[in-house]
Design a protein around this motif. Structure first.
Motif: not given
Length: 142
Positions: A1-11, A34-42, A46-50
C-alpha cells in the motif's frame, strides 16, 4: 500500500531527535516506524506517523525542514527468506530501490517500508507476483 513518509532534516547535535519526538507526541501524533541516516553534519529522520500532514505542519512551525515522500508498505512474513524472495522479484522486474527499512509487528509479521524510484511500478509488480511471494507458508499484503 502506498503511504506518506515524513522526512525531517536534523543537525547532528544532542537532543534534536528528542525535540521531534516531543513535538509529535505533544501534537498527539503516533510514530509507527522510523529510521535515521546521517552524515557528519546532518541526519535525515524518516518517519511513518499517524497523521503525516499534521506532523509536517507542527514540525515546520518549530523550524524543522520537513517534506513528505510516497513509500510502499508491505506486510511480510517474519521468517528467513521472505525479504530475499521479495527483493529477487523486484530486481528481476527492474524495480530500483533507493532505500528500505523494516519493523516487526509481532513474531509472525514484519512491515517493510520501500522507497523505489518508480512507486507505481513497484506496487504493480508486487501485486502481479503475489502468488510467487506467498510460498508454502507465507503471506504478503500491500
Amino acid at each position: 500500500m502506498k503511504t506518506k513518509q515524513v522526512s525531517v532534516f536534523l543537525e547532528n547535535k544532542s537532543g534534536r531527535l528528542n525535540e521531534v519526538a516531543q513535538i509529535l507526541g505533544n501534537a498527539d501524533i503516533n510514530i509507527s516506524a522510523f529510521t535515521v541516516a546521517d552524515t557528519s553534519d546532518f541526519g535525515v529522520l524518516r518517519l511513518i506517523v499517524s497523521d503525516p500532514e499534521k506532523a509536517c505542519e507542527v514540525l515546520k512551525e518549530n523550524r524543522f525542514s520537513v517534506r513528505t515522500t510516497d513509500v510502499v508498505l508491505v506486510n511480510s512474513p517474519n521468517r528467513p527468506g521472505a525479504l530475499s524472495r521479495m527483493l529477487q522479484i523486484l530486481s528481476a522486474e527492474g524495480v530500483f530501490i533507493e532505500y528500505l527499512y523494516a519493523f516487526s509487528m509481532d513474531n509472525d509479521t514484519a512491515v517493510i517500508v520501500i522507497r523505489p524510484t518508480d512507486i507505481d511500478k513497484c506496487v504493480e509488480k508486487l501485486e502481479n507476483h503475489k502468488d510467487d511471494l506467498l510460498g508454502k507458508n507465507g503471506h504478503y499484503r500491500l
